[in-house]
Write a protein that holds these residues in place. Structure first.
Motif, mmCIF file in Angstrom:
data_model
loop_
_atom_site.group_PDB
_atom_site.id
_atom_site.type_symbol
_atom_site.label_atom_id
_atom_site.label_comp_id
_atom_site.label_asym_id
_atom_site.label_seq_id
_atom_site.Cartn_x
_atom_site.Cartn_y
_atom_site.Cartn_z
ATOM 1 N N LYS A 71 34.921 18.374 28.834
ATOM 2 C CA LYS A 71 35.485 18.171 27.507
ATOM 3 C C LYS A 71 35.732 19.524 26.827
ATOM 4 O O LYS A 71 34.861 20.391 26.827
ATOM 5 N N ALA A 72 36.911 19.681 26.261
ATOM 6 C CA ALA A 72 37.254 20.886 25.512
ATOM 7 C C ALA A 72 37.766 20.454 24.140
ATOM 8 O O ALA A 72 36.980 20.080 23.279
ATOM 9 N N GLN A 73 39.065 20.472 23.936
ATOM 10 C CA GLN A 73 39.646 19.963 22.688
ATOM 11 C C GLN A 73 41.100 19.577 22.930
ATOM 12 O O GLN A 73 41.741 20.057 23.862
ATOM 13 N N SER A 74 41.613 18.718 22.077
ATOM 14 C CA SER A 74 43.012 18.302 22.167
ATOM 15 C C SER A 74 43.905 19.356 21.515
ATOM 16 O O SER A 74 43.520 19.979 20.530
ATOM 17 N N PRO A 75 45.103 19.547 22.043
ATOM 18 C CA PRO A 75 46.035 20.450 21.370
ATOM 19 C C PRO A 75 46.521 19.830 20.064
ATOM 20 O O PRO A 75 46.633 18.605 19.958
ATOM 21 N N ILE A 76 46.780 20.662 19.078
ATOM 22 C CA ILE A 76 47.339 20.136 17.829
ATOM 23 C C ILE A 76 48.842 19.912 17.959
ATOM 24 O O ILE A 76 49.461 19.248 17.125
ATOM 25 N N ALA A 77 49.423 20.474 19.037
ATOM 26 C CA ALA A 77 50.844 20.258 19.319
ATOM 27 C C ALA A 77 51.103 20.608 20.782
ATOM 28 O O ALA A 77 50.373 21.407 21.385
ATOM 29 N N VAL A 78 52.122 19.991 21.343
ATOM 30 C CA VAL A 78 52.592 20.331 22.686
ATOM 31 C C VAL A 78 54.060 20.728 22.556
ATOM 32 O O VAL A 78 54.888 19.960 22.070
ATOM 33 N N ILE A 79 54.369 21.951 22.980
ATOM 34 C CA ILE A 79 55.750 22.441 22.945
ATOM 35 C C ILE A 79 56.232 22.552 24.385
ATOM 36 O O ILE A 79 55.819 23.449 25.129
ATOM 37 N N ALA A 80 57.087 21.634 24.788
ATOM 38 C CA ALA A 80 57.570 21.600 26.169
ATOM 39 C C ALA A 80 59.086 21.747 26.188
ATOM 40 O O ALA A 80 59.811 20.873 25.715
ATOM 41 N N ASP A 81 59.563 22.856 26.715
ATOM 42 C CA ASP A 81 60.993 23.139 26.809
ATOM 43 C C ASP A 81 61.465 22.712 28.198
ATOM 44 O O ASP A 81 61.090 23.317 29.211
ATOM 45 N N THR A 82 62.272 21.674 28.260
ATOM 46 C CA THR A 82 62.714 21.142 29.556
ATOM 47 C C THR A 82 63.491 22.182 30.363
ATOM 48 O O THR A 82 63.391 22.208 31.600
ATOM 49 N N ILE A 143 64.240 11.045 38.567
ATOM 50 C CA ILE A 143 63.426 12.239 38.764
ATOM 51 C C ILE A 143 63.802 12.887 40.090
ATOM 52 O O ILE A 143 63.474 12.402 41.167
ATOM 53 N N LYS A 144 64.499 13.997 39.984
ATOM 54 C CA LYS A 144 64.988 14.708 41.155
ATOM 55 C C LYS A 144 65.294 16.145 40.759
ATOM 56 O O LYS A 144 65.402 16.466 39.561
ATOM 57 N N PRO A 145 65.451 17.020 41.730
ATOM 58 C CA PRO A 145 65.741 18.427 41.394
ATOM 59 C C PRO A 145 66.993 18.565 40.521
ATOM 60 O O PRO A 145 68.014 17.920 40.783
ATOM 61 N N GLY A 146 66.886 19.367 39.480
ATOM 62 C CA GLY A 146 68.023 19.633 38.611
ATOM 63 C C GLY A 146 68.297 18.585 37.554
ATOM 64 O O GLY A 146 69.255 18.706 36.787
ATOM 65 N N SER A 147 67.432 17.562 37.456
ATOM 66 C CA SER A 147 67.657 16.489 36.484
ATOM 67 C C SER A 147 66.811 16.708 35.239
ATOM 68 O O SER A 147 65.590 16.523 35.260
ATOM 69 N N GLU A 148 67.462 17.086 34.147
ATOM 70 C CA GLU A 148 66.723 17.263 32.889
ATOM 71 C C GLU A 148 66.238 15.912 32.369
ATOM 72 O O GLU A 148 65.152 15.826 31.801
ATOM 73 N N GLU A 149 67.001 14.870 32.595
ATOM 74 C CA GLU A 149 66.588 13.533 32.175
ATOM 75 C C GLU A 149 65.303 13.125 32.895
ATOM 76 O O GLU A 149 64.397 12.541 32.297
ATOM 77 N N GLY A 150 65.211 13.465 34.173
ATOM 78 C CA GLY A 150 64.011 13.158 34.937
ATOM 79 C C GLY A 150 62.792 13.904 34.422
ATOM 80 O O GLY A 150 61.690 13.352 34.348
ATOM 81 N N VAL A 151 62.994 15.171 34.044
ATOM 82 C CA VAL A 151 61.888 15.963 33.477
ATOM 83 C C VAL A 151 61.428 15.349 32.163
ATOM 84 O O VAL A 151 60.225 15.293 31.877
ATOM 85 N N ARG A 152 62.360 14.864 31.350
ATOM 86 C CA ARG A 152 61.995 14.230 30.080
ATOM 87 C C ARG A 152 61.159 12.973 30.329
ATOM 88 O O ARG A 152 60.174 12.724 29.626
ATOM 89 N N VAL A 153 61.559 12.184 31.322
ATOM 90 C CA VAL A 153 60.806 10.980 31.676
ATOM 91 C C VAL A 153 59.368 11.354 32.037
ATOM 92 O O VAL A 153 58.397 10.737 31.567
ATOM 93 N N LEU A 154 59.236 12.374 32.863
ATOM 94 C CA LEU A 154 57.902 12.804 33.295
ATOM 95 C C LEU A 154 57.087 13.356 32.127
ATOM 96 O O LEU A 154 55.897 13.033 31.987
#
Length: 279
Positions: A71-82, A143-154
Motif C-alpha cells: 500500500k502506498a497512495q492513490s494519485p490525485i490525477a493521472v495524465i496520460a498522453d496517448t 487494440i493494435k499497433p498504431g491505433s490511438e483508439e485502441g490505446v484509449r480503450v486500454l
C-alpha cells in the motif's frame, strides 16, 4: 528500495507541493511510495500502458522483502498522453491488456473468499474491475499497433482498475490467483516476462480452474497480440509448472481458487497443457 530512499531525500531537501511520477510502472511506483512516505501528493504521468499501477494506490518495489505490491497512495490525477504512449514498443500495450483481462479471475477469487471466509466484498467495486476486463474483450479488435483508439480503450480500462482498488482499499478486485502465479514465476524463473504477459497466461489457467470459458481469454489475448504460451514469453515449461504449485504460498492469507483446488506437480502440468500454455 534505494531509489525510494533517494527520492525521499530529495523531497526533504526541496519540499515539493506535489510529486510527478513520469515513466513506466517502476518509475511511477517509486514516486508513489516515496511521496506517500513523505506525505506529499502524487500525480501519475505514464509513458507506457503496461499495467494498472498508473492509477492504483499500490506499489511494487524491489527490496521490500515481498514479491507482491504494498500500500502506498492513490494519485490525485493521472495524465496520460496517448501520442506518447503510442511511441512505446507495442509489447507494453499488449501487456497492459493482459493485466486488465486478469480481472476476470481476480474478481471471482475475491467473491470466493467472501463466500468461504466472509471476507469484505463490494459488488460495485468488483463490477467495476470485471467491466474493465469485458471492455478489453469487447473492443479487442481496436487494440493494435498504431491505433490511438485502441490505446484509449486500454487506458480507460487501466484507470478503472486503479479506481476499483482505491474504492475497495485493497488490491483484491484486481489481483487474485493469476497474480499469485505471476509473482511465483518471478521467484522461480531465471528471467521475467512483462507483468501483464505473465498475468495473461495465469488468467487463462485460473479461468480453467474456475470452470469458465478460458478460450475467450486466450483468443482475446491473441487478437491484441499478447502471448498465450510459455514459449512466447521465453520461459521453460518446468518453471510454469513450478510457479503454479508455488503460487498458493506467495500470500497464504489471500484465499483464491488455488485454496479450493490445490495443485500438485501432476495436476499443474495437466492444467498448463490442457490450456495450451505449455506444449
Amino acid at each position: 528500495m534505494s531509489d525510494v530512499r533517494e527520492a525521499e531525500g530529495r523531497m526533504r531537501l526541496h519540499k515539493p507541493q506535489v510529486v510527478f511520477g513520469v515513466g513506466g510502472g517502476t518509475k511511477i511506483d517509486i514516486a508513489k511510495l516515496s511521496s506517500a512516505n513523505q506525505r506529499v501528493p502524487f500525480i501519475s504521468v505514464p509513458t507506457t500502458a503496461s499495467h494498472d499501477s498508473m492509477a492504483s494506490p499500490f506499489a511494487s518495489i524491489k527490496g521490500t522483502g515481498r514479491p507482491y505490491s504494498i500500500k502506498a497512495q492513490s494519485p490525485i490525477a493521472v495524465i496520460a498522453d496517448t501520442s506518447i504512449i503510442m511511441e512505446a514498443p507495442y509489447r507494453f500495450t499488449a501487456s497492459g491488456c493482459g493485466d486488465v483481462i486478469s480481472k476476470i479471475t481476480s474478481t471471482l477469487d475475491w467473491k470466493l473468499a467472501h463466500e468461504r471466509r466472509e471476507e469484505y466484498y463490494a459488488q460495485y467495486t468488483s463490477s467495476l474491475a470485471s467491466m474493465s476486463a469485458r471492455h478489453i474483450i469487447e473492443n479487442s479488435s481496436l487494440i493494435k499497433p498504431g491505433s490511438e483508439e485502441g490505446v484509449r480503450v486500454l487506458l480507460e480500462a487501466l484507470v478503472s482498475c486503479g479506481v476499483a482498488m482505491c474504492i475497495a482499499g485493497t488490491s483484491k478486485p484486481c489481483s487474485g490467483s493469476e497474480h499469485l502465479f505471476s509473482h511465483a514465476l518471478d521467484l522461480v524463473a531465471p528471467r521475467r516476462a512483462l507483468h501483464g504477459e505473465q498475468c495473461g497466461l495465469g488468467t487463462i489457467m485460473m479461468a480453467a480452474l474456475h470452470g469458465i470459458d478460458w478460450r475467450v481469454i486466450r483468443d482475446t489475448l491473441r487478437i491484441v497480440g499478447a502471448p498465450t504460451t510459455a514459449e512466447e514469453i521465453g520461459i521453460e515449461d518446468e518453471y510454469i509448472i513450478e510457479a503454479l504449485v508455488k503460487a498458493r504460498e506467495i500470500r497464504p492469507e489471500r484465499y483464491t481458487i488455488l485454496n479450493e483446488k490445490p495443485l500438485t506437480y501432476r495436476s499443474a502440468k495437466m492444467l498448463a497443457e490442457e490450456t495450451g500454455v505449455i506444449g
